[in-house]
Write an enzyme that holds these catalytic residues in place. Sequence first.
Site, PDB file in Angstrom:
ATOM      1  N   PRO A  46       0.398  -0.810   0.052  1.00 55.90           N
ATOM      2  CA  PRO A  46      -0.045   0.104  -0.292  1.00 55.90           C
ATOM      3  C   PRO A  46       0.675   1.170   0.266  1.00 55.90           C
ATOM      4  O   PRO A  46       1.329   2.420  -0.947  1.00 55.90           O
ATOM      5  CB  PRO A  46      -0.743  -0.252   1.116  1.00 55.90           C
ATOM      6  CG  PRO A  46      -0.577  -1.662   1.689  1.00 55.90           C
ATOM      7  CD  PRO A  46       0.483  -2.184   0.692  1.00 55.90           C
ATOM      8  N   ASP A 204      60.881  -9.394 -10.206  1.00 55.06           N
ATOM      9  CA  ASP A 204      62.236  -8.848  -9.421  1.00 55.06           C
ATOM     10  C   ASP A 204      62.981  -9.460  -9.285  1.00 55.06           C
ATOM     11  O   ASP A 204      62.081 -10.010  -8.385  1.00 55.06           O
ATOM     12  CB  ASP A 204      62.156  -7.426  -9.335  1.00 55.06           C
ATOM     13  CG  ASP A 204      62.103  -6.362 -10.966  1.00 55.06           C
ATOM     14  OD1 ASP A 204      62.223  -7.107 -11.196  1.00 55.06           O
ATOM     15  OD2 ASP A 204      61.793  -5.730 -10.761  1.00 55.06           O
ATOM     16  N   LYS A 226      67.909  -7.521 -11.295  1.00 54.08           N
ATOM     17  CA  LYS A 226      68.819  -7.512 -12.304  1.00 54.08           C
ATOM     18  C   LYS A 226      69.762  -6.900 -11.035  1.00 54.08           C
ATOM     19  O   LYS A 226      69.006  -7.020  -9.979  1.00 54.08           O
ATOM     20  CB  LYS A 226      68.114  -6.162 -13.107  1.00 54.08           C
ATOM     21  CG  LYS A 226      67.391  -6.288 -14.659  1.00 54.08           C
ATOM     22  CD  LYS A 226      67.703  -4.980 -15.213  1.00 54.08           C
ATOM     23  CE  LYS A 226      66.334  -5.482 -16.549  1.00 54.08           C
ATOM     24  NZ  LYS A 226      65.980  -4.247 -16.879  1.00 54.08           N
ATOM     25  N   MET A 333      70.895   2.745  -6.314  1.00 55.65           N
ATOM     26  CA  MET A 333      71.884   2.239  -7.223  1.00 55.65           C
ATOM     27  C   MET A 333      73.049   2.747  -7.013  1.00 55.65           C
ATOM     28  O   MET A 333      73.613   2.562  -8.044  1.00 55.65           O
ATOM     29  CB  MET A 333      71.272   1.927  -8.499  1.00 55.65           C
ATOM     30  CG  MET A 333      69.752   1.137  -8.681  1.00 55.65           C
ATOM     31  SD  MET A 333      68.761   0.843 -10.060  1.00 55.65           S
ATOM     32  CE  MET A 333      67.998   2.563  -9.683  1.00 55.65           C
TER      33      MET A 333
END
Length: 435
Positions: A46, A204, A226, A333
């Site tokens: 309703p 890696d 690497k 590095m």
Amino acid sequence: MAIQDIYPTALRLLGRPVLVVGGGPVAARRAKGLLNAGARVTVVAPVASAALRELSDAGLLTWEPRTYQSSDVDGVWFVQTATGLAEVDTRVAADAEAQRIWCVNASDHESSAAWTPAVAVVDDVQIAVNAGGDPRRAMALRDAVATALDTGDLPLRRRRVSTGSTTGSTTGSVALVGGGPGDTGLITVRGRRLLGQADVVVADRLGPRELLKELAPDVEVIEVGKTPGHHPVPQDEINRILVTKALEGNRVVRLKGGDPYVLGRGGEEAEFCRQNGVEVEVVAGVTSAISVPAAAGIPVTHRGLAKGFSVVTGHEELSEVPARADHTVVLLMGVGKLRESAAAMAAAGLPQDTPVGIVENGYLPDQRVTIGTLGSIADQAEAVGVANPAVIVIGDVVRVSPFAPPHFKTADYSTTTPNHPRAAPSQTKTRVSTP
């Protein structure tokens, strides 16, 4: 063993008529779930909540604004009651039972012919949990399982090859995942999840290597790591591997140390994948340029000491880097050419007594910190055998490290208690070498 008269299954309701009796919040949630399954939903109530009226106004479902009639169950495949009135829900459930239609009675789960589980969706996996009629318990368990899938703690990897194309195969994808500095807890949630879904991992040497041990035995791991001056798998070959494996229909993860886009050649790999029609996603990682110094208590910026920083490799010219102790220089590095780099910074005008810190194997059990000055650091590094992977930090921010010698702390570097003596480092895994 307790036996429960429940047979877990899943309904495919695409295009099939279903009935929801009730107009409140529960009815709205159930209606949305049925719409997501592709069902043709009719709501009888309703009065309808704002959420249901919006769905009706948008033409996504049909709302009959009236009380329930027994004929409403005619021809439907599934019924959900949610009126909040036990006598109405019981009547609907009885009408559905008479016509052998599955019905969820929200007012009486014990006598209900079907239960609605707590549901979560992770990728194309649906998790549905029933918990003995205890909805809060079911939701807690659902959330725990969904979280475990999201974080990669549970296997989300597909075991059947998708047949989305006419040839029975499909192009895979590549994800360039930054694994952080090596600690398994420092990979992102997204990265861990993709790793758990991978068919092929191109790994890696650095990054969270321990996670590779958690992969399923049939996951192909291709090592392309690497070391300085030694690249056994050239970058062109790495690019080719990524594309080839993806075109075979595999989900490929390129697991990299740090962040793929910080001196990681991730941009080249992403470009090559796109040029060859392979979908590629880049997942940022915790870059070692910032995180590894932090492992030794060295911030790359610090109020009153440094407002900026530069990140370069030890193989790059340093002539463009500001030669000031208040500008932090982070060398990645850089161990092999540390003496040359120190001399270059001194020649550019950086004082010889500028603090320098070297952090080897950041966050790992054999982490080591060596602290000296621009004039002494090369000799110190040689004396103790500093080796990669290592991050070198040059600038006054090194004074903040709890591993810095006491005379480094004479400058007013603290923002809270200037020149306040500091306690000795509590980390036992880190060895310190100072001048």
